[in-house]
Design an enzyme around this catalytic site. Structure first.
Site, PDB file in Angstrom:
ATOM      1  N   GLY A 288       0.817  -1.204   0.000  1.00 15.79           N
ATOM      2  CA  GLY A 288       0.000   0.000   0.000  1.00 15.79           C
ATOM      3  C   GLY A 288       0.854   1.257   0.000  1.00 15.79           C
ATOM      4  N   SER A 289       0.417   2.242   0.773  1.00 16.43           N
ATOM      5  CA  SER A 289       0.965   3.604   0.676  1.00 16.43           C
ATOM      6  C   SER A 289       2.444   3.750   1.009  1.00 16.43           C
ATOM      7  CB  SER A 289       0.159   4.527   1.576  1.00 16.43           C
ATOM      8  OG  SER A 289      -1.190   4.484   1.180  1.00 16.43           O
ATOM      9  N   ILE A 290       3.025   2.730   1.627  1.00 17.23           N
ATOM     10  CA  ILE A 290       4.470   2.785   1.908  1.00 17.23           C
ATOM     11  C   ILE A 290       5.250   3.076   0.622  1.00 17.23           C
ATOM     12  CG2 ILE A 290       6.377   1.147   2.258  1.00 17.23           C
ATOM     13  CD1 ILE A 290       4.950   0.144   4.702  1.00 17.23           C
ATOM     14  N   MET A 291       4.723   2.533  -0.493  1.00 16.15           N
ATOM     15  CA  MET A 291       5.423   2.676  -1.775  1.00 16.15           C
ATOM     16  C   MET A 291       5.482   4.127  -2.262  1.00 16.15           C
ATOM     17  SD  MET A 291       6.684  -0.183  -2.685  1.00 16.15           S
ATOM     18  CE  MET A 291       7.117   0.135  -4.372  1.00 16.15           C
ATOM     19  N   LYS A 292       4.621   4.976  -1.666  1.00 16.16           N
ATOM     20  CA  LYS A 292       4.583   6.375  -2.148  1.00 16.16           C
ATOM     21  C   LYS A 292       5.902   7.092  -1.906  1.00 16.16           C
ATOM     22  CE  LYS A 292      -0.363   6.573  -1.636  1.00 16.16           C
ATOM     23  NZ  LYS A 292      -1.437   6.733  -0.678  1.00 16.16           N
TER      24      LYS A 292
END
Lengths: 575, 110
Positions: A288-292
């Protein structure tokens, strides 16, 4: 025999004439001399033999009476060496070792009274079954195991019974003094003391053939603090499992790796499939958003964005039948740091699309996300990513869907983002990375910009529940739906994660916490996203390990204009 | 020196040598036994050390030390509030131990 004098012969029995004037008239001088030599020789021999016997008797007396020597030992003992070398933590604490173990067996030939012997044994080992033990003792077999792994006290008690039929056999057993604490890192050995998994398998040759010790980079105290806190949060939020990894961002040495549930390698019970599975190195997940944070780094690296730029997040946009929208929609232009602070899917997708599919693929390859990690553990994850990488994949991967990697992949990537931009695969050995080359994936300036943005996420964004004042924690949250074995999303399930680095003025350590299926509660206002469970868990871990790791309190960072602007907007929106 | 004397001397030398050899052999055997005994003792001691090291590792496990620390010493985990760094700016809200507060505490002690 005859005596003779010149030509006169005296037969035996005839008296030899005696002449007082000349005593030797009947024997000449030569004969007399030879007789005398013979007598002398005889005396000498008697003396010599007497002396020899005297010496022998004296020696015998000395050895048996004066200096009582034990029975001569003719067999040289082998050099002390256990079957396998030890596994140590970075401070030399033993994590795995071989110990001599005693088993009790019965020799049926010498059993005198099976009933009495069984009763006496049961007094020492109450857990033994009377009938079974009696049957074993009564059988005439010369070798039947009665009890394995005796303690020294038990062995003494059995010896004290004095039954000649009860004997002991010794062998070596692999012991893990820290019990389950390092189960996924160390792994297991089989009955023949061969490594089955983990470090035991990876270094089987060094440990078993060369009898070498293996010193790991992990720290027993950090590992314990991490496991204790993670366990607490798993219980608190009734999660089905979780993991946490702590890594030194400069050396890429893993200081702690906990995957829960785990198992106790000292017991003979076969661990469940879930407990045996190393989630951190073998599991692959969509984060999820960790990749942002990696997407923003991609944008900075390709020069498509600067921290001062604004991204249009005014409304969701459609791509290949999918609508990309924000969970915490601001419906306005977002500054680049705000894409992370408010975890904008729209902003992240647009940055990745601006950078381009090929650049994204290349960047993720440089970060090692698309291939198994070069680590010592045999349990290596194989990342999953689209075979045909379309724009829609670029967009979804930018916010953590459509590509699965292991938590260790994420941790090594994060280390590179915050350590000044140098990538190197993680290691579980103390100083194990010395000879591995470093790869530059980001400039130091861009790495510093990432510091400020991550710090802002932990200060005013979704990671603020981890904000332990003084340790300048920077991080990024992520929550993603879990998948079943066929890869289908499980409705209502959630895997929450938080990656962090500290202290953000000069990051030394990176941390990751992941919880599987944490439950909502009134305390969390019926939310179960990362900020409510994984983030406070990470905060508590950092609070515990930072003083131990020698991280001193730091004053807040001077905010650059692009961060200051985000703070100002946030403050305005509050009012 | 006549033949007899030479024979006597040689016999004496041979006799002394044989006794010497016998004693020497005895001494060597005795030393070999002592060596083996010492080796066995070293083996046993090394084995004991090995077991004790494993025991030490178990007894000093963080979980056990924490339990003992809390039970016997009433120890608690270190908090950031207990730490001070000279790089900190004055009056950081999280740390009561600023330089100024140290000075105040010192005065109170006096």
């Amino acid at each position: 025999m005859t005596w003779f004098k010149k030509d006169v012969f005296y037969p035996v029995g005839q008296e030899i004439p005696f002449n007082s004037k000349n005593r030797y008239t009947s024997l000449d001088k030569k004969t007399i001399a030879s007789t005398s030599v013979g007598q002398w020789r005889l005396s000498f021999l008697i003396f010599a033999f007497s002396l020899a016997f005297f010496i022998l008797i004296s020696r015998l007396f000395y050895l048996t009476v004066i200096k009582k020597k034990p029975i001569l030992i003719t067999k040289e003992p082998p050099a002390f060496m256990m079957q396998r070398g030890n596994i140590l933590d970075r401070n030399g604490v033993i994590l795995a070792t071989d110990l001599p173990i005693v088993d009790l067996f019965v020799d049926g030939k010498f059993v005198s009274n099976a009933q009495t012997e069984t009763q006496k044994l049961l007094e020492i080992f109450p857990d033994l079954d009377f009938e079974k033990t009696y049957k074993k003792i009564k059988s005439k077999s010369r070798f039947t195991y009665l009890k394995r792994n005796l303690t020294p006290t038990e062995q003494y008690a059995v010896n004290h019974l004095g039954f000649p039929s009860l004997n002991f056999s010794t062998r070596e057993k692999r012991i893990y003094p820290q019990n389950e604490l390092f189960s996924h890192i160390l792994g297991l050995t089989d009955v023949d003391n061969n490594g089955l998994s983990g470090i035991e398998k990876a270094f089987n040759r060094d440990l078993k053939i060369h009898h070498k010790n293996v010193q790991l980079s992990v720290d027993v105290n950090v590992q314990d603090m991490v496991r204790e806190t993670l366990l607490k949060y798993i219980e608190k939020f009734e999660a089905t499992g979780g993991l946490s990894v702590v890594m030194n961002v400069d050396t890429q040495e893993v200081l702690a790796l906990v995957s829960l549930p785990d198992y106790n390698p000292n017991t003979f019970e076969i661990p469940s499939k879930d407990a045996f599975f190393n989630k951190a190195s073998l599991g692959v997940y969509e984060f999820g958003s960790i990749m942002k944070v990696f997407s923003v780094a991609l944008g900075l690296k390709t020069g498509k964005i600067t921290p001062d730029d604004e991204i249009d997040a005014t409304k969701p946009f459609k791509m290949a039948h999918y609508y990309i929208s924000d969970y915490h929609a601001k419906n306005r232009m977002l500054k680049v740091p705000e894409v992370l602070i408010y975890s904008s899917n729209i902003g992240s997708s647009k940055i990745a699309l601006m950078a381009g599919t090929e650049n994204q693929k290349e960047f993720l390859t440089d970060l090692g996300f698309l291939e198994p990690l070069d680590i010592e553990l045999p349990e290596k994850a194989h990342p999953m990513y689209p075979k045909v990488w379309r724009d829609i994949n670029t967009a979804t991967i930018s916010y953590g869907y459509g590509m699965s990697t292991s938590p260790l992949h994420i941790m090594s990537g994060l280390s590179a983002l915050v350590n000044g931009g140098l990538y190197r695969a993680p290691t579980f050995l103390l100083g194990g990375n010395k000879n591995k080359p470093l790869r530059r994936i980001l400039s130091p300036k861009m790495s510093e910009e990432i510091h400020y943005m991550m710090r802002a996420v932990s200060d005013i964004g979704s990671g603020k529940n981890a904000n332990v004042k003084g340790y300048l924690i920077g991080g990024k949250t992520g929550s993603a739906e879990m998948q079943d074995e066929r890869g289908r999303y499980i409705s209502g399930s959630l895997r929450t994660s938080f990656i962090a680095a500290f202290p953000m003025n000069s990051p030394k350590y990176a941390l990751m916490v992941m919880l599987e299926n944490p439950k909502k509660s009134a305390e969390t206002f019926w939310y179960n996203t990362s900020g409510w469970n994984a983030v406070p868990c990470a905060g508590e871990i950092i609070q515990k390990i930072a003083p131990y790791l020698g991280v001193s309190p730091q004053s807040e960072l001077e905010k650059p204009p692009y961060i200051e602007a985000a703070y100002v907007i946030k403050e305005k929106e509050k009012h | 020196m006549n033949k007899l004397t030479i024979n006597l001397v040689l016999s004496f030398v041979a006799f002394i040598s044989s006794i010497g050899m016998y004693v020497l052999k005895g001494e060597v055997k005795s030393l070999e036994t002592e060596h083996l005994l010492l080796q066995r003792k070293i083996f046993q001691t090394k084995e004991e050390i090995h077991v004790l090291e494993a025991e030490k590792s178990y007894l000093s496990s963080p979980e056990r030390l924490k339990f003992l620390g809390e039970k016997v010493g009433a120890l608690q985990e270190t908090s950031v509030k207990q730490l001070y760094s000279f790089s900190l700016k004055k009056d950081e809200p999280f740390s009561p131990f600023t330089l100024a507060s140290f000075k105040t505490l010192k005065k109170e002690d006096e």
